[in-house]
Structures are given as structure tokens and as C-alpha cells.
Enzyme design. Structure first.
Site, PDB file in Angstrom:
ATOM      1  N   MET A   1      20.697 -43.208  -5.020  1.00 31.42           N
ATOM      2  CA  MET A   1      21.913 -42.636  -5.593  1.00 31.42           C
ATOM      3  C   MET A   1      22.174 -43.157  -7.010  1.00 31.42           C
ATOM      4  O   MET A   1      23.299 -43.532  -7.348  1.00 31.42           O
ATOM      5  CB  MET A   1      23.103 -42.931  -4.675  1.00 31.42           C
TER       6      MET A   1
ATOM      7  N   ASN B   1      11.782 -36.102  -5.649  1.00 34.89           N
ATOM      8  CA  ASN B   1      13.077 -36.347  -5.016  1.00 34.89           C
ATOM      9  C   ASN B   1      13.283 -35.356  -3.872  1.00 34.89           C
ATOM     10  O   ASN B   1      12.707 -34.266  -3.881  1.00 34.89           O
ATOM     11  CB  ASN B   1      14.194 -36.163  -6.053  1.00 34.89           C
TER      12      ASN B   1
ATOM     13  N   HIS C   1      16.528 -33.373  -2.190  1.00 34.23           N
ATOM     14  CA  HIS C   1      17.940 -33.084  -2.468  1.00 34.23           C
ATOM     15  C   HIS C   1      18.481 -32.195  -1.351  1.00 34.23           C
ATOM     16  O   HIS C   1      17.835 -31.216  -0.972  1.00 34.23           O
ATOM     17  CB  HIS C   1      18.064 -32.379  -3.822  1.00 34.23           C
TER      18      HIS C   1
ATOM     19  N   ASP D   1      18.396 -32.880 -10.840  1.00 33.85           N
ATOM     20  CA  ASP D   1      18.137 -31.933  -9.741  1.00 33.85           C
ATOM     21  C   ASP D   1      17.650 -30.571 -10.229  1.00 33.85           C
ATOM     22  O   ASP D   1      17.901 -29.537  -9.592  1.00 33.85           O
ATOM     23  CB  ASP D   1      19.408 -31.752  -8.879  1.00 33.85           C
TER      24      ASP D   1
ATOM     25  N   GLN E   1      15.597 -31.354   8.734  1.00 36.50           N
ATOM     26  CA  GLN E   1      14.626 -30.628   7.912  1.00 36.50           C
ATOM     27  C   GLN E   1      14.099 -31.497   6.768  1.00 36.50           C
ATOM     28  O   GLN E   1      12.936 -31.387   6.388  1.00 36.50           O
ATOM     29  CB  GLN E   1      15.258 -29.343   7.358  1.00 36.50           C
TER      30      GLN E   1
HETATM   31  C1  GRF Z   1      19.772 -37.530   2.247  1.00 33.09           C
HETATM   32  O1  GRF Z   1      20.480 -36.431   2.744  1.00 33.09           O
HETATM   33  C2  GRF Z   1      19.251 -37.259   0.868  1.00 33.09           C
HETATM   34  O2  GRF Z   1      18.792 -35.948   0.690  1.00 33.09           O
HETATM   35  C3  GRF Z   1      20.493 -37.494   0.052  1.00 33.09           C
HETATM   36  O3  GRF Z   1      21.089 -38.623   0.633  1.00 33.09           O
HETATM   37  C4  GRF Z   1      20.723 -38.711   1.996  1.00 33.09           C
HETATM   38  C5  GRF Z   1      20.051 -40.024   2.194  1.00 33.09           C
HETATM   39  O4  GRF Z   1      19.741 -40.270   3.525  1.00 33.09           O
HETATM   40  N1  GRF Z   1      20.190 -37.616  -1.357  1.00 33.09           N
HETATM   41  P1  GRF Z   1      18.698 -41.397   3.920  1.00 33.09           P
HETATM   42  O5  GRF Z   1      19.060 -42.658   3.156  1.00 33.09           O
HETATM   43  O6  GRF Z   1      17.323 -40.896   3.557  1.00 33.09           O
HETATM   44  O7  GRF Z   1      18.865 -41.579   5.395  1.00 33.09           O
END
Ligand code: GRF
Length: 201
Positions: A94, A111, A113, A149, A177
Site C-alpha cells: 500500500m 501488481n 489490483h 494502476d 480470484q
Molecule cells: C488485495 O485485495 C489486493 O488486491 C489489494 O489489497 C489486498 C491485499 O490483500 N491491493 P493481501 O495482503 O494479499 O491478503
């Protein structure tokens, strides 16, 4: 003689479930990369424990230790270069990476998203999809470029938005997914990057 596989770093900020899915996939002998490092920008990122329990180097590089985004990114670049990393997978990472960092890893950062890009770049993707009345949501694996993104998509998966969905219930359906598509999409991209790669055993 064994030629080492391309070395993958996975960057996380928290739970790390996508990182777990990548690590499990990369255990397969024919996966085209090996996970050499899991790095988090938060010391308490839960995913770090999973990585070290699997014998993967798990490193916390707290962004709060750095005054400027570029300073954090320079330290990140040093850590990755020191470990001869070939490709980077962002998995719930993040932090926005600075253009200077991204240009040093051209085509080598991927990445996942949680939206059907180009719809809903940025945050709160599930809430935005529900509020817009979308019939479908999903996730996108894409190459990271300097615009957030917006890099070329490598794979997408779709799920229906159901009556009564909340952001959380939709996120859970999309996450299934994410775990399904990230590893194969990344593998295909790494094979493209390393077309000359041959494993000799
Ligand atoms: C996922 O949904 C990812 O796409 C988003 O944040 C979430 C992270 O989940 N950017 P994790 O840390 O992989 O469990």
C-alpha cells in the site's frame, strides 16, 4: 550444473494472502521464478511470519523511518539490488512507488489490483463498484508503470456483484480470484522477460 531461476521479491503491507498464493505456486519445480525475498513497509505486517516460517528471507523496511518517499524508495532499491532481485511482485503493497524507482525496474514490477482496470484505480474499489451499480467486479494483474494502476494488463478475472453485497463480501469474492490468477499471470510475464532462460540440471 544448475542455473538459478529468476529471483522474485514480493512486497507486502499486511495480511499477505496474495503473497502466500505466490509462494505456494512458486514451490512448483516448473514455476519460472523463485521467491528470494518478502519485504514489508510495516514491521508488523502479518505476512512476514508466513515467509520466514517457509524459510524465505522476510525483511521489514518501515517507510516511517524515512523522511521522503524517494529516500524509502532508494533504500528499497538497495535492498533489492543487494539480493540480485530480477522481478518484483506487489501483493497488497500500500505504498505508491516514485517514478524514479519504477524507471529503474522497467517491466519488472507487477501488481494485483482489486478492480477491473481501467475502472477504479486507487482505493475503495469494491465500495465504488457497488455504489456505481456495477453488475460485475473483479481483479487485474498488470505491469507497473509510472501512472498509478494504469500499466498494461496481464490478466483479469470477473465476479458478479450480488444483491446485498457489502464492500467486504465483494472483496472476499474478488480475493478468491486474486489468489487464482496472480501466480500464472506473473509466471507468463516472467517467461516473457526471460525468454533466453533455460534451466540446465
Ligand atoms: C488485495 O485485495 C489486493 O488486491 C489489494 O489489497 C489486498 C491485499 O490483500 N491491493 P493481501 O495482503 O494479499 O491478503
Amino acid at each position: 550444473m544448475t542455473i538459478e531461476k529468476p529471483r522474485l521479491a514480493i512486497l507486502i503491507s499486511g495480511r499477505g494472502s496474495n503473497m502466500e498464493a505466490l509462494v505456494r505456486a512458486a514451490d512448483a519445480p516448473d514455476y519460472p521464478a523463485g521467491v528470494a525475498l518478502v519485504l514489508a513497509n510495516k514491521a508488523d505486517a502479518a505476512g512476514l511470519q508466513f515467509a520466514s516460517a517457509r524459510g524465505i528471507e522476510a525483511l521489514a523496511l518501515p517507510h516511517r523511518d524515512f523522511a521522503a518517499r524517494e529516500d524509502f524508495d532508494a533504500a528499497l532499491d538497495r535492498e533489492l539490488s543487494a539480493r540480485r532481485i530480477d522481478a518484483i511482485a506487489l501483493a497488497g503493497f500500500m505504498r505508491i512507488l516514485s517514478p524514479g524507482f519504477i524507471l529503474q525496474w522497467p517491466g519488472r514490477i507487477v501488481n494485483i489490483h482489486p478492480s477491473l482496470l481501467p475502472k477504479y484505480p486507487g482505493l475503495h474499489t469494491h465500495r465504488r463498484a457497488i455504489e456505481a451499480g456495477d453488475a460485475e467486479a473483479g481483479c487485474t494483474v498488470h505491469i507497473v508503470t509510472e501512472t498509478l494502476d494504469a500499466g498494461p494488463a496481464l490478466a483479469q478475472a470477473r465476479v458478479p456483484v450480488l444483491a446485498g453485497d457489502t464492500a467486504d463480501s465483494l472483496a472476499a469474492r474478488v480475493l478468491v480470484q486474486e489468489h487464482r490468477i496472480y501466480a500464472p499471470a506473473l509466471a507468463a510475464h516472467i517467461r516473457d522477460l526471460h525468454q533466453s532462460f533455460v534451466q540446465i540440471t
